[in-house]
Scaffold this active site. Structure first.
Site, PDB file in Angstrom:
ATOM      1  N   HIS A   1       0.879  -1.180   0.000  1.00 44.33           N
ATOM      2  CA  HIS A   1       0.000   0.000   0.000  1.00 44.33           C
ATOM      3  C   HIS A   1       0.915   1.229   0.000  1.00 44.33           C
ATOM      4  CE1 HIS A   1      -3.559  -2.399   1.388  1.00 44.33           C
ATOM      5  NE2 HIS A   1      -2.615  -3.119   1.962  1.00 44.33           N
ATOM      6  N   PHE A   2       0.920   1.972  -1.104  1.00 42.95           N
ATOM      7  CA  PHE A   2       1.832   3.120  -1.192  1.00 42.95           C
ATOM      8  C   PHE A   2       1.115   4.475  -1.075  1.00 42.95           C
ATOM      9  CE2 PHE A   2       5.564   0.704  -3.386  1.00 42.95           C
ATOM     10  CZ  PHE A   2       5.933   0.185  -2.156  1.00 42.95           C
TER      11      PHE A   2
ATOM     12  N   HIS B   1      -2.682 -12.294   2.515  1.00 44.14           N
ATOM     13  CA  HIS B   1      -2.199 -12.324   3.909  1.00 44.14           C
ATOM     14  C   HIS B   1      -2.886 -13.347   4.816  1.00 44.14           C
ATOM     15  CE1 HIS B   1      -5.499  -9.511   3.934  1.00 44.14           C
ATOM     16  NE2 HIS B   1      -4.783  -8.415   3.829  1.00 44.14           N
TER      17      HIS B   1
ATOM     18  N   HIS C   1       1.772   3.765   8.293  1.00 46.70           N
ATOM     19  CA  HIS C   1       1.091   4.838   9.019  1.00 46.70           C
ATOM     20  C   HIS C   1       2.164   5.548   9.828  1.00 46.70           C
ATOM     21  CE1 HIS C   1      -2.876   3.235   8.002  1.00 46.70           C
ATOM     22  NE2 HIS C   1      -2.428   2.042   8.343  1.00 46.70           N
TER      23      HIS C   1
ATOM     24  N   HIS D   1      -9.178  -9.838   0.609  1.00 48.78           N
ATOM     25  CA  HIS D   1      -8.921  -9.625   2.031  1.00 48.78           C
ATOM     26  C   HIS D   1     -10.063 -10.337   2.733  1.00 48.78           C
ATOM     27  CE1 HIS D   1      -7.790  -6.972   5.609  1.00 48.78           C
ATOM     28  NE2 HIS D   1      -8.836  -7.656   5.997  1.00 48.78           N
TER      29      HIS D   1
ATOM     30  N   ASP E   1       2.460  -6.767   2.566  1.00 50.80           N
ATOM     31  CA  ASP E   1       1.323  -5.934   2.979  1.00 50.80           C
ATOM     32  C   ASP E   1       1.851  -4.624   3.576  1.00 50.80           C
ATOM     33  OD1 ASP E   1      -1.238  -5.041   3.457  1.00 50.80           O
ATOM     34  OD2 ASP E   1      -1.586  -6.310   5.201  1.00 50.80           O
TER      35      ASP E   1
END
Ligand code: DOR
Length: 447
Positions: free
Chosen positions: A62-63, A230, A308, A176, A304
């Protein structure tokens, strides 16, 4: 285009057939010779004492670009990949705006072409009403469905909506898998808990098993290629085993966080920094995941990478966001696991390069062989260093393994024949390329 020509001399090559002492030559971005190489071409790299692996392929990151770029962006995320030995990534659609339209996908790809130092492709995000986009958008690695809500507002939990998505098209669906109804109920039931150890109790094993079972059922009903993202529980490993992985129609991955951290200790030591979805679970699940990797029930490893900021993670449990960064250290912590005898370096090459490339049909990726793309990770299996000591390229500047002394580090990364990372620095001017996804080369049936 950013292709290079170079000759790597004197390393230990991690070939599909095993370890060989030798050289590699890359001409105009493609591997042209492996083993014994004649005349030098381009820059010459001395790989004495190093292992030369195919660049790692991270099939889930997640970029945050666009919209949440105070956490990460495509430029910093890709740099962090290069520093970690990752030469290709597949990125998730829970950005702002979400990658759920033709326009958002085109904009993301255009931005990536400008700023990414490694190779890239993207998942298209499923909503209840974008079926045409899911099947019409060109050259993407797959469809991402959040069956349970996580970071962002992407969610498809109504069984009828899920049915429609599985019914139409043939592109890989990555899920997910957490059951939204159960998560909602349990959030309310556990509302008085203020300690992060409640996280895996709220998002419990049954929530994961229910959603994975539904996804498996839908994959079977429509003969649809499914990848379960995941995987965190031993129960799901057993479920996949019992169901023969849908006759080869289903693949899965797990993460270094699950393999190397476990509750309740991780929550006690790291607090909300250990909070992610699905959660890090107890040691018995960790052991089952290792077993699943070793017996082939689990196919590959992703990170994954879900950055944050430290300030966001410092919020009290309940308000702190879920997610853990990983691209900069995933290969290193797995090499350290090999150093400690938990697996072999050859298995890491399979789990972190060859197999994810094959699962997604990533043309030219995942192997040191003539004709493949010149993407390399040079690793020093003897280098011992504290995690965090060399600093970070990820914007968030922290890592769950911070302070641990580990052995086995990537020291140089080559992308399409150009050195992208060396001497702890990103080399200027190198650009990755959009990964071509060959749907028919993808792992739709057992090899
Ligand atoms: O912990 C998580 N964080 N799990 C997800 O599925 C999303 C991710 C994020 O984007 O922060």
């Amino acid at each position: 285009m950013s292709n290079g020509t170079l000759t790597v001399r004197g390393g230990t090559l991690a070939l599909p057939t095993g370890r060989v002492e030798g050289d590699i030559q890359i001409v105009d971005g493609k591997i042209t010779a492996v083993g014994q190489v004649g005349d030098d071409r381009g820059d010459v790299i001395d790989a004495t004492g190093l292992m030369v692996m195919p660049g790692a392929v991270d099939p889930q990151v997640h970029f945050r670009d666009p919209g949440l770029t105070h956490k990460e962006d495509l430029e910093t995320g890709a740099r962090a990949c290069a520093a970690g030995g990752i030469t290709s990534f597949l990125e998730m659609p829970n950005t702002r705006p979400t990658t759920t339209t033709y326009e958002a996908m085109a904009a993301k790809k255009a931005r990536a072409a400008e700023v990414c130092v490694v190779n890239y492709n993207f998942f298209v995000g499923a909503t209840a009403d974008n079926l045409d986009v899911l099947n019409g958008v060109q050259n993407v690695c797959g469809i991402k469905i959040f069956m349970g809500a996580s970071t962002g507002d992407l969610l498809v939990s109504d069984p009828e909506d899920l049915d429609r998505i599985f019914a139409r098209g043939r592109r890989l669906i990555a899920v997910h898998a957490e059951d939204e109804a159960r998560l909602k109920e349990r959030k309310v039931a556990f509302a008085d808990r203020t300690d992060p150890t409640a996280h895996p109790e709220i998002r419990d094993v049954t929530s994961a098993v229910l959603a994975s079972t539904l996804a498996l059922d839908l994959s079977e009903k429509y003969d649809r290629r499914l990848h379960i993202l995941h995987l965190s529980t031993g129960d799901e490993v057993q479920l996949l085993r019992d169901r023969g992985k849908g006759g080869g129609r289903v693949t899965t991955e797990t993460l270094p966080q699950y393999l190397l951290l476990h509750g309740p200790e991780a929550y006690e030591a790291l607090g909300t920094k250990a909070q992610m979805n699905p959660p890090i679970r107890t040691k018995d699940h960790q052991e089952a995941l290792w077993k699943g990797l070793h017996d082939g029930t689990i196919d590959c490893i992703a990170t994954d990478h879900a950055p944050h900021t430290l300030d966001e993670k410092a919020l009290p449990f309940g308000r702190a966001p879920s997610g853990i960064p990983g691209v900069e250290t995933s290969l290193a912590v797995m090499l350290d696991a090999a150093h400690r005898g938990l697996c072999s370096v050859e298995q890491i090459v399979q789990w972190m390069s060859a197999v994810p490339a094959r699962i997604y049909g990533m043309a030219g990726k995942g192997q040191l062989a003539v004709g493949m793309d010149g993407d390399l990770a040079l690793v020093d299996l003897k280098k011992t260093e504290k995690v965090g000591a060399r600093g970070y390229f990820t914007k968030v500047g922290w890592n769950p393994f911070d302070g641990q002394t580990i052995t086995g580090w990537p020291v140089m990364t080559v992308v399409h024949g150009r050195v992208a990372f060396r001497d702890n620095e990103i080399q200027p001017g190198v650009r990755g390329q959009e990964i071509r996804i060959d749907l028919d080369a993808g792992w739709s049936r057992p090899a």
